[in-house]
Design an enzyme around this catalytic site. Structure first.
Site, short mmCIF file in Angstrom:
data_model
loop_
_atom_site.label_atom_id
_atom_site.label_comp_id
_atom_site.label_asym_id
_atom_site.label_seq_id
_atom_site.Cartn_x
_atom_site.Cartn_y
_atom_site.Cartn_z
N LEU A 79 0.82 -1.23 0.00
CA LEU A 79 0.00 0.00 0.00
C LEU A 79 0.84 1.27 0.00
CD1 LEU A 79 -2.72 -0.94 2.66
CD2 LEU A 79 -3.07 -0.69 0.21
N GLY A 80 1.98 1.21 0.62
CA GLY A 80 2.82 2.41 0.67
C GLY A 80 3.95 2.23 1.66
N PHE A 114 8.55 4.32 9.07
CA PHE A 114 8.76 3.12 9.86
C PHE A 114 8.94 1.87 9.02
CE2 PHE A 114 6.38 5.93 12.65
CZ PHE A 114 7.27 5.99 13.70
N GLY A 115 8.44 1.91 7.80
CA GLY A 115 8.51 0.72 6.97
C GLY A 115 7.32 0.67 6.04
N LYS A 120 1.16 -2.82 9.11
CA LYS A 120 2.29 -1.91 9.01
C LYS A 120 3.51 -2.58 9.63
CE LYS A 120 3.21 2.93 9.69
NZ LYS A 120 2.59 4.19 9.96
N ASP A 132 2.33 15.20 14.20
CA ASP A 132 2.75 14.90 12.84
C ASP A 132 1.54 14.89 11.90
OD1 ASP A 132 4.62 14.48 10.87
OD2 ASP A 132 4.86 12.34 11.26
P1 ATP Z 1 4.92 8.48 8.28
O1 ATP Z 1 5.81 7.31 8.47
O2 ATP Z 1 5.53 9.74 8.74
O3 ATP Z 1 3.56 8.26 8.85
P2 ATP Z 1 3.58 8.14 5.78
O4 ATP Z 1 2.26 8.48 6.40
O5 ATP Z 1 3.82 8.63 4.40
O6 ATP Z 1 4.74 8.68 6.70
P3 ATP Z 1 2.95 5.37 6.40
O7 ATP Z 1 2.14 5.80 7.56
O8 ATP Z 1 3.89 4.23 6.62
O9 ATP Z 1 3.81 6.58 5.80
O10 ATP Z 1 1.98 4.99 5.23
C1 ATP Z 1 2.46 4.77 3.93
C2 ATP Z 1 1.29 4.75 2.96
O11 ATP Z 1 0.56 3.54 3.13
C3 ATP Z 1 0.29 5.86 3.22
O12 ATP Z 1 0.62 7.04 2.55
C4 ATP Z 1 -1.01 5.26 2.70
O13 ATP Z 1 -1.13 5.50 1.31
C5 ATP Z 1 -0.82 3.77 2.95
N1 ATP Z 1 -1.51 3.38 4.20
C6 ATP Z 1 -1.04 3.51 5.46
N2 ATP Z 1 -1.92 3.04 6.35
C7 ATP Z 1 -2.99 2.62 5.66
C8 ATP Z 1 -4.26 2.04 6.02
N3 ATP Z 1 -4.61 1.82 7.29
N4 ATP Z 1 -5.13 1.72 5.03
C9 ATP Z 1 -4.79 1.95 3.73
N5 ATP Z 1 -3.62 2.50 3.33
C10 ATP Z 1 -2.72 2.83 4.27
MG MG Z 2 1.59 7.70 8.12
#
Ligand code: ATP
Ligand code: MG
Length: 669
Positions: free
Chosen positions: A332-333, A337-338, A354, A450
């Site tokens: 998903l992204g 953290f990963g 996650k 954040d």
């Molecule tokens: P940070 O680590 O500072 O939070 P971030 O928000 O870009 O940075 P992540 O929280 O790891 O990184 O999320 C990465 C991506 O994964 C998000 O931008 C989103 O598109 C997707 N994602 C994260 N959580 C979910 C979820 N619960 N449901 C669907 N997609 C998600």
């Molecule tokens: Mg995030």
């Protein structure tokens, strides 16, 4: 047939409501009403169903103990589900009269397959869908915003005493109502120094859950607190109603004794915070004890074991299977953290997993933060943590899955230009509500730290949920506390926190203001354009256009804005700029923002000034450290950045501050 005749008469004749003993209730004046915009499938059968549903509700309310009634008609065409509720201080006749007034009010609504009307004394509602009070996430309800109506007369004598008395009464009602059998409280309080008494009630719909009631009444409390020092206020939401007034609207002998519901409550916030913190700490210890025992003993996992708060300890292998071995297809992204993956569990439920890919000691700290939040926070605009897995070196968080992913994708990512103004506004409002909940409606103040577009996730109906509380820390009550750690994303971060580590909930207000600007402009806050080196950062850009009264030019070109929206949009830009003001005392609290948004801004005696911006030279700093401490892979870059010579235009004090932060970053990393 008889039913139809009765209803037909009701629809034609605006019924006269019975007189209450008091004069304060606006018996026949609706304070909120709505007629659905989607037409029924077959109008005639819909009207039949609606009439028999309403007739059945009336029959129930006419019985002696009926303050709340539901009914449904499921024959051909649209089914009709209905509900009505009276305030418990009414007599049966008064209740039925109020219901009749409601039916009469809704009689002209034949274009929509749902409608509602609220009076001071009752509400009447029908829809073509079920379950509108049991599930807070019912799609159709999610877009209905709460409404606060304040009186126009302020307390005439001692404002401070008035404020304190109302606040104490409302706080008691907030705590007691969800604990009562009927979700209803009526209470009074004498105002010392004034020969006056305050009257207040709160009521949740009877069919709801305690948690939903609590949530709704907490929002009511925030709204009504904002009415002070007005002598009356009303709060109307789909799940609850609350009202206070100096003028009696129920009899003195109709109060509910709430003392037993308030027992054991300490007025000392610090004690509460300590107690909650203690419970959380205990839970964390239990979670980690379990975790270590599991690591030591065996690979055989107890499956789906709920912890004390209902969070589930998942088996790593199951999550591996559910994500197809963390395959690209389920990816998903990726964030600080990963990686995040979509997972389909055995029971076919869809979740997000996650992976936390940092060294064990570091992960443990972040993990604790997530677990702390399990014990505490639940709100429709906050992403739920469903469980975790912590086997060997794998640390995984299992989160509610958000089918539409993060907001940034809709602003400048692959789905740019697909959100209309209503959707964007609902997102802004939802984020504000989620933050107000974190800041106020909870025993311990939590500052997210954040807030940014990638941490706003969207459900199937584009309602927002704030994600990633991993960086949130419990803030000490002492608001002047100076944080030694910087946890945030520069560009979104308030200058006093980025440069000096001064932390307050207004740090989130600032980031929220930046997110509003991104939502309206469709532009990332840290974007620069290599073709246009002079291009301003978003906040600066917004301010300049606002100052020269050209803020219409700020609006995303992909957004189709009609004239009705124009003014509201301008007001929201003003609210965003107000949120980014410095010093922090000029920024509104998030509860204030929640009440400002629906009606547009009332600047009052506030004067907007140019928001504090990180100047051109400092932009280098912004663009290089967009992740601050959260980016565990970027330490090298941060060291380079934080070399003193890279900060030529900072004054000595700020240089030292930033260097100090750098040392902290380096130490933690
Ligand atoms: P940070 O680590 O500072 O939070 P971030 O928000 O870009 O940075 P992540 O929280 O790891 O990184 O999320 C990465 C991506 O994964 C998000 O931008 C989103 O598109 C997707 N994602 C994260 N959580 C979910 C979820 N619960 N449901 C669907 N997609 C998600
Ligand atoms: Mg995030």
């Amino acid at each position: 047939m008889a039913v139809l005749v009765v209803m037909f008469i009701l629809f034609l004749v605006k019924s006269g409501a019975a007189q209450l003993n008091n004069t304060e209730n606006n018996l026949n004046i609706p304070i909120r009403s709505f007629c659905g915009r989607n037409p029924p499938i077959v109008l005639s059968s819909f009207i039949n169903n609606r009439n028999s549903t309403l007739a059945e509700i009336r029959r129930q309310l006419s019985s002696n103990d009926g303050f709340y009634a539901t009914a449904q008609s499921l024959t051909e065409g649209d089914s009709v589900f209905g509900a009505a509720q009276c305030r418990n201080y009414l007599s049966t006749a008064q209740c039925v009269a109020c219901f009749d007034a409601g039916v009469s009010e809704l009689a002209s609504c034949i274009t929509g397959n749902g409608a509602y009307v609220f009076f001071d004394n009752c509400f009447v509602r029908y829809e073509n869908y079920d379950n509108f009070y049991k599930d807070p996430n019912v799609v159709e309800d999610a877009g209905i915003t709460p409404l606060g109506i304040c009186g126009n007369q302020t307390a005439y004598q001692s404002e401070t005493i008035f404020r304190q008395t109302v606040d104490a009464l409302l706080a008691d009602i907030k705590d007691a109502t969800p604990k009562t059998k009927n979700f209803y409280v009526a209470s009074t309080r004498k105002i010392t120094n004034e020969n006056a008494t305050l009257y207040a009630i709160a009521q949740c719909v009877k069919d709801t859950t305690q948690a939903i009631c609590q949530n709704c009444i907490s929002t009511a409390y925030s709204y009504l607190s904002n009415c002070l020092p007005n002598t009356q206020g009303r709060f109307i939401n789909m799940g609850c109603f609350a009202r206070y007034s100096e003028t009696p609207f129920f009899n003195d002998n109709q109060t509910i004794d709430i003392t037993s519901f308030l027992k054991g409550r300490s007025s000392n916030v610090a004690v509460i915070a300590g107690a909650v913190g203690g419970v959380c700490l205990l839970l964390i210890m239990i979670v980690f004890l379990l975790w270590f025992r599991k690591r030591k003993n065996s690979k055989k996992k107890e499956q789906d074991t709920p912890d004390l708060n209902g969070a589930i300890n998942y088996n790593y292998k199951d999550l591996q299977l559910a994500t197809k071995d963390f395959s690209k297809e389920n990816f998903l992204g990726k964030g600080g953290f990963g990686e995040v993956f979509k997972a389909i569990l055995d029971d076919k439920s869809v979740v997000a997993v996650k992976k936390i890919e940092v060294e064990y000691a570091k992960a443990k700290e972040e993990f604790e933060n997530e677990v702390k939040l399990i014990c505490n926070v639940q709100h429709r605009n906050l992403l739920r943590l469903l469980g975790w897995s912590s086997e060997e070196s794998h640390l995984l968080l299992v989160l509610e899955y958000m089918p539409n992913g993060s907001l940034d994708r809709f602003l400048w990512g692959p789905r740019r230009g697909t959100l209309n103004w209503k959707q964007r506004y609902d997102i802004i409002f939802g984020i504000a509500r989620g933050l107000a909940h974190l800041h106020n409606e909870f025993h311990v103040k939590i500052v997210h730290r954040d807030i940014k577009s990638s941490n706003i996730l969207l459900d199937h109906d584009f309602q927002p949920k704030i994600a990633d509380f991993g960086l949130a820390r419990f803030q000490p009550e002492d608001k002047s506390h100076v944080s030694t750690k910087f946890a945030g994303t520069l560009g979104y971060t308030a200058p006093e926190y980025a440069l000096r580590g001064i932390l307050s909930e207004k740090v989130d207000t600032y980031s929220f203001g930046i997110v509003i600007l991104e939502i309206i402009s469709g532009r990332r806050c840290t974007d620069t354009n290599s073709d246009k080196p002079s291009m301003d950062y978003l906040l600066e850009h917004a301010w300049k256009l606002y100052e020269s009264k050209k803020h219409f030019e700020f609006i995303d070109e992909t957004l189709d804005v009609n004239q009705n929206h124009e003014q509201h949009l301008m007001q929201i830009i003003e609210i965003a700029l107000l949120c980014t003001q410095s010093p922090v005392s000029k920024r509104p609290t998030m509860s204030e923002v929640v009440s400002m948004l629906p009606n547009g801004l009332s600047l009052g005696n506030r004067q907007l000034t140019r928001p504090t911006l990180i100047d051109l030279e400092r932009r280098v700093l912004v663009s290089y450290t967009t992740r601050g401490i959260t980016n565990h892979n970027a330490s090298g870059m941060q060291h380079e950045l934080l070399a003193k010579e890279k900060l030529p235009n900072l004054n000595e004090e700020d240089k030292l501050d930033v260097m100090e932060k750098g040392m902290n970053v380096a130490t933690v990393e």
